[in-house]
Design an enzyme around this catalytic site. Structure first.
Site, PDB file in Angstrom:
ATOM      1  N   HIS A   1       0.854  -1.153  -0.088  1.00 20.47           N
ATOM      2  CA  HIS A   1       0.139  -0.107   0.226  1.00 20.47           C
ATOM      3  C   HIS A   1       0.746   1.087  -0.120  1.00 20.47           C
ATOM      4  CE1 HIS A   1      -2.730  -2.894   2.328  1.00 20.47           C
ATOM      5  NE2 HIS A   1      -3.437  -2.756   1.102  1.00 20.47           N
TER       6      HIS A   1
ATOM      7  N   LEU B   1       3.327  -8.982  -0.815  1.00 17.03           N
ATOM      8  CA  LEU B   1       2.707  -8.570   0.498  1.00 17.03           C
ATOM      9  C   LEU B   1       1.182  -8.575   0.375  1.00 17.03           C
ATOM     10  CD1 LEU B   1       4.981  -5.850   1.583  1.00 17.03           C
ATOM     11  CD2 LEU B   1       5.096  -8.304   2.002  1.00 17.03           C
TER      12      LEU B   1
HETATM   13  P1  AMP Z   1      -6.517  -3.962  -0.526  1.00 19.68           P
HETATM   14  O1  AMP Z   1      -6.053  -3.185   0.684  1.00 19.68           O
HETATM   15  O2  AMP Z   1      -5.776  -5.516  -0.562  1.00 19.68           O
HETATM   16  O3  AMP Z   1      -7.807  -4.177  -1.095  1.00 19.68           O
HETATM   17  O4  AMP Z   1      -5.504  -3.375  -1.675  1.00 19.68           O
HETATM   18  C1  AMP Z   1      -5.310  -1.895  -2.095  1.00 19.68           C
HETATM   19  C2  AMP Z   1      -4.507  -1.833  -3.144  1.00 19.68           C
HETATM   20  O5  AMP Z   1      -3.180  -2.113  -2.681  1.00 19.68           O
HETATM   21  C3  AMP Z   1      -4.790  -2.410  -4.222  1.00 19.68           C
HETATM   22  O6  AMP Z   1      -4.714  -1.790  -5.346  1.00 19.68           O
HETATM   23  C4  AMP Z   1      -3.996  -3.649  -4.423  1.00 19.68           C
HETATM   24  O7  AMP Z   1      -3.629  -4.150  -5.501  1.00 19.68           O
HETATM   25  C5  AMP Z   1      -2.577  -3.222  -3.704  1.00 19.68           C
HETATM   26  N1  AMP Z   1      -1.717  -3.940  -3.127  1.00 19.68           N
HETATM   27  C6  AMP Z   1      -1.945  -5.004  -2.440  1.00 19.68           C
HETATM   28  N2  AMP Z   1      -0.857  -5.652  -2.151  1.00 19.68           N
HETATM   29  C7  AMP Z   1       0.252  -5.302  -2.974  1.00 19.68           C
HETATM   30  C8  AMP Z   1       1.455  -5.549  -3.333  1.00 19.68           C
HETATM   31  N3  AMP Z   1       2.080  -6.568  -2.582  1.00 19.68           N
HETATM   32  N4  AMP Z   1       2.144  -4.816  -3.889  1.00 19.68           N
HETATM   33  C9  AMP Z   1       1.460  -3.430  -4.561  1.00 19.68           C
HETATM   34  N5  AMP Z   1       0.397  -3.310  -4.405  1.00 19.68           N
HETATM   35  C10 AMP Z   1      -0.424  -4.098  -3.503  1.00 19.68           C
END
Ligand code: AMP
Length: 271
Positions: free
Chosen positions: A33, A180
């Protein structure tokens, strides 16, 4: 870092600004994030992060119940980053106050990968992204390529409806090559080791694929092999073209997409 708790304070606070970068999240903040936030910070004058666990995108109630939430911890990490202007912490009614039932359908052609296995999931994602974009009116939205299908569908959905541009951001991994994810918090140490082995195996596969004549068959064999060795359930292991997400027979502009379960935790990645 101003905390916005409802739509009114959101619209009042954002009104003076045009060049807004938006990072939507469901909390469980980690370095993935933070990399999106950093990019927004570099490309936009103001950065807003939302934390909203959207119940409509959970096709499985148990998954929603155990989704890791620790708002105080998230806020403390975000504050320390010093890169955020606004945090939006909406309640369900802020997002869904407009009761109009959204008519969002995923085409038959797009019912692949996670859309095939998580019925209603992307309809929920597109719905919330539509509503958040309407409220925030960002110039740019930063999304991770870890959730590539999500990025692909959201970008296409918003393209003809809003001026906002969706920017893809690269996947951040730990030192053992595991992408992650907030869901990693639910894994025991021994399970994280399995996730790491899976990642290493798929990175290897990507090299081996170059020598294969029948990639589809090769991946079916490898899927069964990895399931047996790591004692996990793999939902899909497929090489797909990143421009249209069709099955690919070449590494060119393609990625290996994988979804798997370690015990009851579902993880996804692409390589
Ligand atoms: P989430 O909180 O899991 O819904 O993720 C929020 C945003 O962070 C989404 O656009 C995900 O694709 C991005 N995201 C989650 N994990 C990663 C990661 N390891 N590397 C880059 N972006 C990520």
């Amino acid at each position: 870092m101003k905390i916005l708790l409802n739509n009114k304070s959101l619209s009042n606070s954002l009104r003076p600004f045009k060049d807004i970068g938006f990072v939507p999240t469901m909390g469980g903040i980690h370095k993935g994030h933070l990399s999106l936030i950093k990019k927004s910070n570099q490309m936009c004058k103001k950065t807003i992060v939302s934390i909203f666990v959207n119940p409509k995108q959970f096709n499985n109630k148990e998954d929603l119940k155990k989704y890791p939430l620790n708002l105080n911890n998230d806020l403390s990490i975000l504050r320390k980053s010093k890169k955020i202007d606004f945090i939006f912490l909406p309640h369900f009614d802020d997002i869904y106050e407009n009761k109009k039932k959204s008519k969002i359908y995923i085409n038959k052609k797009d019912k692949i990968l996670c859309a095939k296995f998580r019925n209603g999931h992307f309809e929920g994602v597109l719905d919330v992204m539509n509503r958040l974009t309407k409220l925030i009116k960002p110039k740019k939205i930063f999304m991770g390529q870890k959730d590539f299908q999500q990025f692909y569908l959201v970008k296409r959905y918003l393209k003809n409806r809003y001026k906002s541009i969706v920017i893809p951001c690269k996947t951040i991994r730990d030192k053992n090559k595991v992408a992650l994810s907030s869901r990693n918090q639910l894994l025991k140490r021994s399970e994280l080791i399995i996730a790491s082995k899976l990642s290493r195996k798929v990175f290897e596969l990507k090299k081996e694929i170059k020598k294969q004549r029948n990639i589809k068959k090769f991946l079916i064999i490898k899927k069964n092999e990895i399931q047996k060795i790591l004692k996990i359930k793999i939902e899909y292991l497929e090489l797909r073209n990143i421009t249209n997400l069709e099955i690919s027979e070449t590494l060119n502009r393609s990625k290996i997409f994988v979804a798997y379960y370690i015990n009851r935790i579902r993880l996804i990645d692409n390589f």
